[in-house]
Design a protein around this motif. Structure first.
Motif, PDB file in Angstrom:
ATOM      1  N   ILE A 142      34.786  32.780  82.867  1.00 30.98           N
ATOM      2  CA  ILE A 142      34.927  33.994  82.084  1.00 30.98           C
ATOM      3  C   ILE A 142      36.058  33.787  81.093  1.00 30.98           C
ATOM      4  O   ILE A 142      37.197  33.559  81.505  1.00 30.98           O
ATOM      5  CB  ILE A 142      35.253  35.208  82.985  1.00 30.98           C
ATOM      6  CG1 ILE A 142      34.370  35.231  84.226  1.00 30.98           C
ATOM      7  CG2 ILE A 142      35.135  36.499  82.195  1.00 30.98           C
ATOM      8  CD1 ILE A 142      32.923  35.194  83.974  1.00 30.98           C
ATOM      9  N   TYR A 153      38.534  34.937  77.750  1.00 30.36           N
ATOM     10  CA  TYR A 153      39.226  36.155  77.364  1.00 30.36           C
ATOM     11  C   TYR A 153      38.270  37.113  76.666  1.00 30.36           C
ATOM     12  O   TYR A 153      38.357  38.329  76.847  1.00 30.36           O
ATOM     13  CB  TYR A 153      40.413  35.839  76.442  1.00 30.36           C
ATOM     14  CG  TYR A 153      41.686  35.565  77.209  1.00 30.36           C
ATOM     15  CD1 TYR A 153      42.635  36.564  77.378  1.00 30.36           C
ATOM     16  CD2 TYR A 153      41.925  34.329  77.779  1.00 30.36           C
ATOM     17  CE1 TYR A 153      43.795  36.335  78.088  1.00 30.36           C
ATOM     18  CE2 TYR A 153      43.077  34.078  78.499  1.00 30.36           C
ATOM     19  CZ  TYR A 153      44.018  35.084  78.653  1.00 30.36           C
ATOM     20  OH  TYR A 153      45.162  34.851  79.377  1.00 30.36           O
ATOM     21  N   ASP A 194      36.494  38.857  79.335  1.00 30.33           N
ATOM     22  CA  ASP A 194      37.468  39.742  79.964  1.00 30.33           C
ATOM     23  C   ASP A 194      37.637  41.009  79.122  1.00 30.33           C
ATOM     24  O   ASP A 194      37.580  42.138  79.646  1.00 30.33           O
ATOM     25  CB  ASP A 194      38.802  38.979  80.072  1.00 30.33           C
ATOM     26  CG  ASP A 194      39.857  39.727  80.877  1.00 30.33           C
ATOM     27  OD1 ASP A 194      39.482  40.446  81.819  1.00 30.33           O
ATOM     28  OD2 ASP A 194      41.051  39.586  80.570  1.00 30.33           O
ATOM     29  N   LEU A 221      34.504  43.270  79.268  1.00 32.28           N
ATOM     30  CA  LEU A 221      34.433  44.033  80.511  1.00 32.28           C
ATOM     31  C   LEU A 221      35.386  45.228  80.469  1.00 32.28           C
ATOM     32  O   LEU A 221      35.020  46.344  80.856  1.00 32.28           O
ATOM     33  CB  LEU A 221      34.787  43.133  81.704  1.00 32.28           C
ATOM     34  CG  LEU A 221      33.763  42.045  82.060  1.00 32.28           C
ATOM     35  CD1 LEU A 221      34.339  41.079  83.090  1.00 32.28           C
ATOM     36  CD2 LEU A 221      32.470  42.656  82.572  1.00 32.28           C
ATOM     37  N   LYS A 222      36.583  44.993  79.997  1.00 30.65           N
ATOM     38  CA  LYS A 222      37.563  46.083  79.921  1.00 30.65           C
ATOM     39  C   LYS A 222      37.102  47.172  78.954  1.00 30.65           C
ATOM     40  O   LYS A 222      37.284  48.374  79.224  1.00 30.65           O
ATOM     41  CB  LYS A 222      38.922  45.529  79.486  1.00 30.65           C
ATOM     42  CG  LYS A 222      39.625  44.782  80.593  1.00 30.65           C
ATOM     43  CD  LYS A 222      40.928  44.160  80.111  1.00 30.65           C
ATOM     44  CE  LYS A 222      41.645  43.486  81.272  1.00 30.65           C
ATOM     45  NZ  LYS A 222      42.761  42.639  80.808  1.00 30.65           N
ATOM     46  N   MET A 240      36.346  28.623  86.188  1.00 31.26           N
ATOM     47  CA  MET A 240      36.006  27.450  86.985  1.00 31.26           C
ATOM     48  C   MET A 240      34.719  26.823  86.487  1.00 31.26           C
ATOM     49  O   MET A 240      33.680  27.451  86.418  1.00 31.26           O
ATOM     50  CB  MET A 240      35.807  27.863  88.448  1.00 31.26           C
ATOM     51  CG  MET A 240      35.308  26.766  89.332  1.00 31.26           C
ATOM     52  SD  MET A 240      33.528  26.870  89.618  1.00 31.26           S
ATOM     53  CE  MET A 240      33.276  25.563  90.779  1.00 31.26           C
ATOM     54  N   PRO A 293      37.671  31.666  88.391  1.00 30.61           N
ATOM     55  CA  PRO A 293      36.587  31.917  87.439  1.00 30.61           C
ATOM     56  C   PRO A 293      37.040  32.637  86.185  1.00 30.61           C
ATOM     57  O   PRO A 293      36.313  32.750  85.228  1.00 30.61           O
ATOM     58  CB  PRO A 293      35.619  32.786  88.237  1.00 30.61           C
ATOM     59  CG  PRO A 293      36.434  33.420  89.292  1.00 30.61           C
ATOM     60  CD  PRO A 293      37.537  32.469  89.610  1.00 30.61           C
ATOM     61  N   ILE A 294      38.269  33.122  86.183  1.00 29.39           N
ATOM     62  CA  ILE A 294      38.734  33.905  85.038  1.00 29.39           C
ATOM     63  C   ILE A 294      40.253  33.841  84.943  1.00 29.39           C
ATOM     64  O   ILE A 294      40.938  33.657  85.948  1.00 29.39           O
ATOM     65  CB  ILE A 294      38.272  35.376  85.182  1.00 29.39           C
ATOM     66  CG1 ILE A 294      38.556  36.179  83.915  1.00 29.39           C
ATOM     67  CG2 ILE A 294      38.900  36.031  86.392  1.00 29.39           C
ATOM     68  CD1 ILE A 294      37.879  37.539  83.893  1.00 29.39           C
ATOM     69  N   ALA A 295      40.741  33.980  83.720  1.00 26.94           N
ATOM     70  CA  ALA A 295      42.176  33.838  83.465  1.00 26.94           C
ATOM     71  C   ALA A 295      43.009  34.803  84.301  1.00 26.94           C
ATOM     72  O   ALA A 295      44.139  34.492  84.670  1.00 26.94           O
ATOM     73  CB  ALA A 295      42.458  34.047  81.988  1.00 26.94           C
ATOM     74  N   TYR A 335      49.247  35.416  83.996  1.00 24.05           N
ATOM     75  CA  TYR A 335      48.348  36.311  83.268  1.00 24.05           C
ATOM     76  C   TYR A 335      48.990  37.686  83.160  1.00 24.05           C
ATOM     77  O   TYR A 335      49.427  38.255  84.157  1.00 24.05           O
ATOM     78  CB  TYR A 335      47.020  36.417  83.997  1.00 24.05           C
ATOM     79  CG  TYR A 335      46.030  37.373  83.363  1.00 24.05           C
ATOM     80  CD1 TYR A 335      45.286  37.003  82.251  1.00 24.05           C
ATOM     81  CD2 TYR A 335      45.856  38.647  83.881  1.00 24.05           C
ATOM     82  CE1 TYR A 335      44.384  37.871  81.678  1.00 24.05           C
ATOM     83  CE2 TYR A 335      44.943  39.525  83.317  1.00 24.05           C
ATOM     84  CZ  TYR A 335      44.204  39.129  82.220  1.00 24.05           C
ATOM     85  OH  TYR A 335      43.310  39.999  81.649  1.00 24.05           O
ATOM     86  N   PHE A 388      38.794  44.720  88.060  1.00 19.41           N
ATOM     87  CA  PHE A 388      37.962  43.516  88.149  1.00 19.41           C
ATOM     88  C   PHE A 388      38.562  42.432  89.030  1.00 19.41           C
ATOM     89  O   PHE A 388      37.850  41.581  89.538  1.00 19.41           O
ATOM     90  CB  PHE A 388      37.737  42.940  86.754  1.00 19.41           C
ATOM     91  CG  PHE A 388      37.042  43.884  85.829  1.00 19.41           C
ATOM     92  CD1 PHE A 388      35.669  44.087  85.932  1.00 19.41           C
ATOM     93  CD2 PHE A 388      37.742  44.594  84.874  1.00 19.41           C
ATOM     94  CE1 PHE A 388      35.026  44.968  85.082  1.00 19.41           C
ATOM     95  CE2 PHE A 388      37.104  45.469  84.022  1.00 19.41           C
ATOM     96  CZ  PHE A 388      35.741  45.666  84.123  1.00 19.41           C
ATOM     97  N   TRP A 394      36.769  39.053  91.049  1.00 20.25           N
ATOM     98  CA  TRP A 394      36.912  37.617  90.750  1.00 20.25           C
ATOM     99  C   TRP A 394      37.495  36.873  91.941  1.00 20.25           C
ATOM    100  O   TRP A 394      37.210  35.695  92.150  1.00 20.25           O
ATOM    101  CB  TRP A 394      37.747  37.419  89.499  1.00 20.25           C
ATOM    102  CG  TRP A 394      37.128  38.080  88.313  1.00 20.25           C
ATOM    103  CD1 TRP A 394      37.712  38.990  87.485  1.00 20.25           C
ATOM    104  CD2 TRP A 394      35.786  37.915  87.840  1.00 20.25           C
ATOM    105  NE1 TRP A 394      36.819  39.406  86.538  1.00 20.25           N
ATOM    106  CE2 TRP A 394      35.627  38.769  86.726  1.00 20.25           C
ATOM    107  CE3 TRP A 394      34.700  37.140  88.239  1.00 20.25           C
ATOM    108  CZ2 TRP A 394      34.429  38.879  86.016  1.00 20.25           C
ATOM    109  CZ3 TRP A 394      33.507  37.235  87.540  1.00 20.25           C
ATOM    110  CH2 TRP A 394      33.386  38.093  86.443  1.00 20.25           C
TER     111      TRP A 394
END
Lengths: 146, 146
Positions: free
Chosen positions: A3, A5, A8, A11-12, B1, B89-91, B97, B108, B112
DNA sequence: TACTATCTCTATAAGATTAGTAGAGTATAC
DNA sequence: GTATACTCTACTAATCTTATAGAGATAGTA
């Protein structure tokens, strides 16, 4: 599968619009401010979501974005796949991969298929109505505790 | 990932070495040929696996690579994490972060984390002895059917 | 009509990552 | 001493990610 940014942010944005579904539009400016997203980048994301049929917009002084479909009909997986592409944890699941000449030795393929399924099972089982409800609940708890 | 080609190559190399564990070394040349991997790229992958303590090597005329640990003690997840990094899978799961200023709105994150766990559950439950056994079995079936 | 707030569209770009290439150097068996 | 195989560092082309820039179109309203 990763995923970005961009995903991300998408989604937000969809979650923020879910919270306002049926009541009002939200401007890019407000979305960007609330979620701390670079506004010009968010513009592109929203245009993409619009072309994907997830959101629509109204221009002019009282313009803004709004969801097209009700939140309970939008899954996390829908947004993720649309923005960041299919759930393929490895190249060998993609079309055109030629790295397994001897199919009898490709012992890993079914494992990556399992991984792919496991991810889908999770992200296709949460919709934005549920997420919005969670956020509302947390906001309430937060308010009471102050 | 995401599993890169580098990770894919590393997995194939370790599987090939598993098939020869305890009996003989395998040269880069043979590994590259069998798995159709650019030889100079595979060199780098093997050196990295060596530095990671997964394989060792012998130089000279009868040189080659061999596994350090028995195949049943090496999981797919070990190789994947070592070569391609942690299962994030995500930042938003990474250290540093800052995109979720309002933690109550980060609806979310736990999803994740679930995805991350689901992936780990799969790739940490298969070791190279099992994979090698599967390959041997398929080879047998193939041989008989010819 | 003029003004302003808002969305729309295309182009550009810096930085990181990926996948691969090149070549000189080191060790070992025979 | 020579052939074979591993070792190490540097380089590079292509692509992806994450933006930034700026001109244009539309809608409400004074």
């Amino acid at each position: 599968m990763r995923i970005t940014y961009k995903g991300d942010y998408a989604l937000k944005a969809v979650l923020a619009l879910s919270l306002k579904y049926g009541s009002s539009v939200v401007t890019i400016h407000d979305l960007a401010k609330d979620a701390d997203i670079p506004i010009k980048f968010l513009e592109q994301v929203l245009l993409e979501l619009k072309r994907g049929g997830f959101v629509d917009s109204r221009r002019g002084k009282i313009g803004g974005y709004f969801l097209v479909k009700p939140p309970h009909k939008i899954k996390i997986g829908d947004i993720v796949r649309f923005i960041d592409g299919p759930i393929e944890p490895i190249a060998c699941l993609e079309k055109g991969y030629t790295g397994c000449r001897d199919i009898y030795k490709c012992a890993f393929r079914h494992i990556w298929q399992d991984v792919s399924s496991a991810i889908s099972n999770i992200i296709d089982n949460v919709n934005f109505q549920e997420l919005a409800a969670q956020v509302n609940l947390k906001q309430q708890v937060l308010t009471y505790s102050i």
